[in-house]
Design an enzyme around this catalytic site. Sequence first.
Site, PDB file in Angstrom:
ATOM      1  N   GLU A   1      13.157   0.902  -3.176  1.00 38.42           N
ATOM      2  CA  GLU A   1      12.140   1.806  -3.749  1.00 38.42           C
ATOM      3  C   GLU A   1      12.748   3.049  -4.363  1.00 38.42           C
ATOM      4  OE1 GLU A   1       8.051   4.229  -2.450  1.00 38.42           O
ATOM      5  OE2 GLU A   1       9.074   2.924  -1.015  1.00 38.42           O
TER       6      GLU A   1
ATOM      7  N   LYS B   1       3.918   0.100  -1.947  1.00 37.26           N
ATOM      8  CA  LYS B   1       2.942   0.037  -0.853  1.00 37.26           C
ATOM      9  C   LYS B   1       2.333  -1.351  -0.887  1.00 37.26           C
ATOM     10  CE  LYS B   1       2.771   3.343   1.953  1.00 37.26           C
ATOM     11  NZ  LYS B   1       4.145   2.982   2.314  1.00 37.26           N
TER      12      LYS B   1
END
Length: 719
Positions: free
Chosen positions: A503, A520
């Site tokens: 990420e 997410k």
Amino acid sequence: MSPAPVIIAIDGRSGAGKTTLAIELAARLREHHKVSLFHLEDIYPGWNGLTAGIERYVSTVLTPLRRGEAAEWVSWDWDRHYDGETRTTQPAEIVLVEGVGAAAEAARPLLDAVIWVDSPEPDRRSRALARDGDTYAPFWDQWAAQEQEWLAADDVPAHAEVRVLNLADGTAPADVLQVLQYLPALAPVLLPELAARRGLQLRAERIEGVPDPARLFEALFGRSSNAVWLDSSLDPEGLAPEAAGRSRFSILADDGGRFGQAVRHSSGRTCVSVGNSTVRTEGPFFRWLDAVWGRRALRAPDGYPCEFTLGWLGYLGYELKRETGGSDVTAQTPDACLIFAGRAVVLDHLERTAWLLALDTEDAAGWLGAARSAVLAAAAIPEAAPGGDAGGSSAVVRPAVGPPVPGSAGLEFRARDTEAGYKAKIAESQREILEGNTYEVCLTTALSATTQAATTLSGPAGLRGREGLDPWQAYLALRRKNPAPFASYLRFGDLAVASTSPERFLRITADGGMRAEPIKGTRRRDADPGRDAELRRELESSPKDRAENIMIVDLLRNDLSHFAVPGSVSVSRLCAVESYATVHQLVSTIDARLRPGMPRAEAVAACFPAGSMTGAPKVSTMAILDRLEAAPRGVYSGAIGYFSLNGASDLAVAIRTLVVSAGGDGSQGDGSQGDGSTVLSLGVGGAITADSSLQDEYEEIRTKAFGVLSALGAEFPPG
């Protein structure tokens, strides 16, 4: 009367090399300044006169100089053992005062900076006697006893902004001059030195070839105490454009060379080390970062495709949230660890080339030659493909299996929260959501393990003991098992960080482009292709996971807007599925453009910590997390990456991250007592919303831990 000078005290025990350091430092400063130099040995009234000498020095020398007046003082005649002639020390732009007691308690209010010089006692005695001959020998013990008594009542080293371990190898003066430039009280007068440092040129060399990055790192930086490998361990060939862009470059560097530095920040105190000299300053970390980064000091060479043009590399820990709206929590590991790399190797995996970068200093040519040889040697060995898939394909990745990690046999992790305890915290998070105190809570916990006693070693292991875990080998196993675009291996002395983060937290390009790419929504990979594809479709269509992602996208749009050109914030990708070796994940992309003239360090601070690791709204949710988690996160949930000298930055979220620390210094509040053992810490967590399932959320943290634990041959601890 002259303007008040800048007064720097150089203190330390006898024989530490204070006099030589003061003379050589004065010579360097005289390139740009008028400098006066005062030696306390000229004023001590005899071999038993330390206390009286300090009193004379403060009253007759330091006090008038502080007012910008000439100091008239009575010297000591060491041959006649009586007061000698009256001498005068003129004020100047910079005054150096050197000797035992130069920074005594009575003197410190009149000083702008204190340097404490230390050296091993045998070296100190031999140096002192070599300098002063047989006249000093009968009085060594008497003088040393005075020093000991004085320091027992006045802890001068604790008040020194600069500490020097003087090895008498000629490096101390240059190192000290460099660290002095970090002191706010001295920065205005040392502007010429700062300008010279910022005027450095970049040397670059392009080499065709594909060196094995692990072998290259070991060859160039394996024996460096502080080194960083920002490792795009995914092969970009065949990936979707977004994933390929994140996986293109790897950066390998240490803090060696003329301008190499290492930085540790903890609870408002920043320590910068240059060679054997260390400077300590007080104040917020992001304020310090703004002072050293964000101005375009170096331009990229022609044809060079990477944004990194040397600079700072390392991690920012989660507890820096105290500076961005969060509460003040103390972590067991430093809140930030960085190195300044004045030389580095950048691997371009797309064009299959290596770039050598070095500041144009007197030691650059030698390093470039060594680096060139190391690259060619590492390119002569076929690189083992780590495997991986981040392009959105649903094909199952079967990671390479390597040898067991040394020291990992029988490794057992323990959980900070039991299954029942973590589920209770999920329920409490949902209660806070129902009461309107938050919309989403990114609840985390930690796993930790303790291995055999370890000792700090040079070499790629960094923290390896005779039977303890080898962090270097652990990282190599992690990158084989779970290759990722933002993988990294960081070594800071007795602390190692091994991360396979997928990420991006925040990228700022040299021309002001900003990008955040929050993750997410997670599903595990499955060995059966049909079931794996089903899990991917389930994630893609899950209202709950999409809601998690979209809430963080909104939070990051707000964070970026504080420093963005109005109207420039946009979402170019929303809830796209990316697949990695062990998980499928939902990823979004938010872009913006930095307003011209805005401080780049403050733009980073405005987004820190990553919203994907807090929840929304950020400040109130961080307070809820402090109460529920009741422990610091340390490195986990922070950021890992670089701050380049051209004003660019690229930072990943510190997830899928193993922290290995010596001396019982764990980052997750595991309660170890500093017994010399090696502590391993792994943070895991997930986003809690109103409709979260307690069991599903607990299974998600097990899924996220799998990639790291399985690489170590370990299992998630039973509930």
